[in-house]
Write a protein that holds these residues in place. Structure first.
Motif, mmCIF file in Angstrom:
data_model
loop_
_atom_site.group_PDB
_atom_site.id
_atom_site.type_symbol
_atom_site.label_atom_id
_atom_site.label_comp_id
_atom_site.label_asym_id
_atom_site.label_seq_id
_atom_site.Cartn_x
_atom_site.Cartn_y
_atom_site.Cartn_z
ATOM 1 N N VAL A 1 30.684 16.269 34.424
ATOM 2 C CA VAL A 1 29.779 16.917 35.364
ATOM 3 C C VAL A 1 28.615 15.987 35.699
ATOM 4 O O VAL A 1 28.418 14.948 35.063
ATOM 5 N N ASP A 2 27.849 16.382 36.682
ATOM 6 C CA ASP A 2 26.645 15.655 37.046
ATOM 7 C C ASP A 2 25.571 15.896 35.992
ATOM 8 O O ASP A 2 25.325 17.037 35.603
ATOM 9 N N ARG A 3 24.925 14.842 35.537
ATOM 10 C CA ARG A 3 23.945 14.984 34.465
ATOM 11 C C ARG A 3 22.698 15.743 34.916
ATOM 12 O O ARG A 3 22.041 16.412 34.118
ATOM 13 N N ASP A 4 22.367 15.679 36.198
ATOM 14 C CA ASP A 4 21.165 16.362 36.691
ATOM 15 C C ASP A 4 21.374 17.854 36.884
ATOM 16 O O ASP A 4 20.470 18.647 36.639
ATOM 17 N N GLY B 1 24.512 19.672 35.919
ATOM 18 C CA GLY B 1 25.457 20.322 35.017
ATOM 19 C C GLY B 1 26.702 20.829 35.719
ATOM 20 O O GLY B 1 27.505 21.541 35.107
ATOM 21 N N CYS B 2 26.885 20.469 36.984
ATOM 22 C CA CYS B 2 28.023 20.958 37.772
ATOM 23 C C CYS B 2 28.919 19.795 38.198
ATOM 24 O O CYS B 2 28.459 18.657 38.329
ATOM 25 N N VAL B 3 30.193 20.099 38.443
ATOM 26 C CA VAL B 3 31.126 19.081 38.909
ATOM 27 C C VAL B 3 30.794 18.708 40.346
ATOM 28 O O VAL B 3 30.413 19.561 41.158
ATOM 29 N N GLY B 4 30.894 17.404 40.650
ATOM 30 C CA GLY B 4 30.668 16.919 42.007
ATOM 31 C C GLY B 4 31.829 16.075 42.473
ATOM 32 O O GLY B 4 32.763 15.788 41.709
ATOM 33 N N PRO B 5 31.805 15.651 43.722
ATOM 34 C CA PRO B 5 32.940 14.878 44.252
ATOM 35 C C PRO B 5 33.218 13.596 43.486
ATOM 36 O O PRO B 5 34.358 13.145 43.403
ATOM 37 N N ASP B 6 32.185 12.997 42.886
ATOM 38 C CA ASP B 6 32.383 11.749 42.146
ATOM 39 C C ASP B 6 33.111 11.960 40.819
ATOM 40 O O ASP B 6 33.556 10.990 40.196
ATOM 41 N N HIS B 7 33.245 13.216 40.382
ATOM 42 C CA HIS B 7 33.857 13.501 39.085
ATOM 43 C C HIS B 7 35.309 13.961 39.205
ATOM 44 O O HIS B 7 35.967 14.201 38.192
ATOM 45 N N LEU B 8 35.804 14.071 40.415
ATOM 46 C CA LEU B 8 37.169 14.547 40.618
ATOM 47 C C LEU B 8 38.168 13.467 40.211
ATOM 48 O O LEU B 8 38.017 12.299 40.582
ATOM 49 N N ASP B 9 39.165 13.869 39.472
ATOM 50 C CA ASP B 9 40.233 12.945 39.080
ATOM 51 C C ASP B 9 41.459 13.248 39.927
ATOM 52 O O ASP B 9 42.237 14.164 39.627
ATOM 53 N N LEU B 10 41.618 12.494 40.987
ATOM 54 C CA LEU B 10 42.741 12.734 41.894
ATOM 55 C C LEU B 10 44.020 12.082 41.400
ATOM 56 O O LEU B 10 45.100 12.316 41.957
ATOM 57 N N SER B 11 43.947 11.288 40.320
ATOM 58 C CA SER B 11 45.129 10.607 39.803
ATOM 59 C C SER B 11 46.128 11.582 39.189
ATOM 60 O O SER B 11 47.310 11.242 39.041
ATOM 61 N N VAL B 12 45.673 12.781 38.811
ATOM 62 C CA VAL B 12 46.584 13.761 38.204
ATOM 63 C C VAL B 12 47.170 14.701 39.254
ATOM 64 O O VAL B 12 47.821 15.687 38.918
ATOM 65 N N ASP B 13 46.938 14.390 40.535
ATOM 66 C CA ASP B 13 47.465 15.186 41.648
ATOM 67 C C ASP B 13 47.091 16.666 41.503
ATOM 68 O O ASP B 13 47.958 17.537 41.481
ATOM 69 N N PRO B 14 45.803 16.977 41.435
ATOM 70 C CA PRO B 14 45.395 18.381 41.273
ATOM 71 C C PRO B 14 45.682 19.187 42.525
ATOM 72 O O PRO B 14 45.632 18.669 43.647
ATOM 73 N N ARG B 15 45.962 20.469 42.324
ATOM 74 C CA ARG B 15 46.198 21.360 43.466
ATOM 75 C C ARG B 15 45.029 22.307 43.689
ATOM 76 O O ARG B 15 44.979 23.031 44.683
ATOM 77 N N ALA B 16 44.087 22.334 42.731
ATOM 78 C CA ALA B 16 42.900 23.178 42.874
ATOM 79 C C ALA B 16 41.788 22.598 42.019
ATOM 80 O O ALA B 16 42.036 21.847 41.070
ATOM 81 N N VAL B 17 40.554 22.946 42.374
ATOM 82 C CA VAL B 17 39.368 22.609 41.587
ATOM 83 C C VAL B 17 38.620 23.893 41.298
ATOM 84 O O VAL B 17 38.322 24.662 42.228
ATOM 85 N N VAL B 18 38.352 24.153 40.025
ATOM 86 C CA VAL B 18 37.500 25.284 39.657
ATOM 87 C C VAL B 18 36.071 24.752 39.612
ATOM 88 O O VAL B 18 35.692 24.020 38.700
ATOM 89 N N ALA B 19 35.290 25.085 40.636
ATOM 90 C CA ALA B 19 33.911 24.614 40.748
ATOM 91 C C ALA B 19 32.992 25.631 40.087
ATOM 92 O O ALA B 19 32.699 26.680 40.664
#
Length: 431
Positions: A137-140, A142-160
């Motif tokens: 997550v973002d240190r400032d 505490g939430c996931v941001g676009p820079d933290h997405l791991d697209l290498s695992v071919d995700p089909r959804a993101v729980v934000a």
């Protein structure tokens, strides 16, 4: 002696000993904190109407023109969030399950979940036959941001997940995920009424999931809901939560159910009871007034702590236009020598007579997320373990080690309560 914190003065015992070491606490024990939950004015009348009205569940026969509280709440909450549809369910965990199932993903596909959240955000994916992949997550915020997405695992959804009092930047996430066919599911269990550039949490992603569990800012004891503007997903959500049945229509003939056997997709029973829906209707009416009190006190405490070195309140990203405080989060950029944040939390609890605590154990080391303990999840658990073998979560770990939290009801108190907290923080840091 006395300690001054930004314009206020609070008496501190002259020996400066912490209450955990036998010193006198900052706050006298005879001054109570606000209780939670607090019944709204209409709650008792609504419960009485259910008790005597002959309809205790959505699966009860109609008795005429009476509108089920479940359906009333669905309409009221959709209007509050600003979405076309709301499907109430029995728990926030159920909301996540049916939301993920409604996407029609294949067994074993991956879903990105932040490591800094409650276990249900990840276990819901497993219950839906999917593999949660934990991300930092973002240190400032505490939430996931676009820079933290791991697209290498071919995700089909993101729980934000909207965390503590902060919202994830869902528009930024959507800009990355939508072109790739990845759906954003908002986990709004900690964000009822929060807004991002004027839009409510839950209305920004493809689906928004809420919990109304006892501790939430909007509670009916246990309950949840999924909201969406997607007209194709709404009837699927209805069937998934009511054994393959949808709402019949606006008017239900006497003796008939409000549900019809539409049977487009196999569902299960995740229906919200009428008693819970009746309470939720009442509590929704007072939610924004409670937000005003909490947010005023949160700002005041932030101002008071501005004068204390090495400590601050968690602040939202610039795009967030209203906070919804589930947990007030104090960030200790510098911890006192010899104290970790668990010791600081214990010291604050002793000084104030109010529980302060560390955040939930991050999911990558949580005892509550162990899918290999459930034989039916074996194929998913094997892939889950393999994916996470070499992963690290530095921002999550930093926040888990440098924050102390307190329940949102703490901020339903008075300005004097905020001064007490600031004085206690100062005392602990200057012991």
């Amino acid at each position: 002696m006395a300690i001054k914190v930004e314009g206020m003065t609070t008496s501190i015992p002259i020996d400066r000993r912490l209450a955990v070491d036998g010193g006198r606490p900052v706050r006298p024990p005879d001054r109570p904190w606000p209780r939670w939950p607090t019944p709204a004015p209409d709650a008792a009348a609504n419960l009485s109407a259910v008790l005597t009205g002959g309809r205790w569940a959505i699966s009860s026969p109609s008795v005429g023109d009476t509108v089920l509280f479940e359906r009333r709440f669905a309409a009221d909450f959709a209007r509050y969030v600003g979405t076309r549809h709301c499907v109430p369910v029995d728990h926030g965990s159920s909301a996540l399950v049916v939301a993920l199932e409604s996407l029609g993903l294949g067994y074993g596909e991956t879903v990105l979940v932040p490591a800094l959240t409650w276990t249900a955000s990840a276990t819901a994916a497993l219950r839906a036959g999917l593999v949660p992949v934990l991300v930092d997550v973002d240190r400032d915020t505490g939430c996931v941001g676009p820079d933290h997405l791991d697209l290498s695992v071919d995700p089909r959804a993101v729980v934000a997940v909207h965390w503590a009092s902060n919202m994830a930047d869902v528009p930024a996430l959507d800009a990355v995920t939508r072109p790739r066919g990845i759906s954003v599911v908002e986990d709004c269990a900690q964000a009822h009424g929060a807004t991002w550039q004027g839009r409510q949490a839950g209305s920004l992603g493809r689906l928004g999931c809420f919990s109304f569990q006892h501790g939430k800012v909007l509670t009916c004891g246990e309950g949840g809901a999924v909201v969406t503007d997607d007209d194709t997903l709404a009837p699927v959500l209805e069937e998934l939560r009511a054994d393959s049945r949808r709402y019949r229509g606006d008017r239900t003939p006497a003796g008939e159910l409000d549900l019809e056997e539409s049977a487009g997709v196999q569902g299960a029973n995740f229906c919200l009871s009428e008693f819970s829906a009746a309470v939720a209707c009442a509590q929704l009416a007072v939610l924004d007034g409670q937000h005003d009190v909490r947010n005023h006190n949160y700002r005041l405490l932030g101002d008071l702590l501005d004068g204390v070195d090495g400590v601050r309140l968690l602040q939202p990203a610039p795009g967030q236009t209203r906070i919804s405080i589930y947990e007030g989060t104090i960030v200790f950029d510098e911890l006192p020598a010899g104290l970790d944040n668990a010791a600081v939390a214990a010291a604050l609890t002793a000084e104030l007579g109010r529980r302060f605590y560390c955040t939930d154990e991050p999911l990558h080391r949580s005892r509550l997320l162990q899918p290999w303990t459930k034989p039916l999840l074996a194929p998913l658990a094997e892939r889950f373990a393999a994916i996470h073998r070499e992963r690290t979560y530095p921002n999550t770990e930093w926040l888990a080690a440098h924050t102390v939290q307190t329940h949102h009801s703490t901020f339903l108190g008075t300005e004097q309560d905020m001064e007490d907290i600031a004085a206690a923080v100062t005392k602990v840091l200057t012991r």
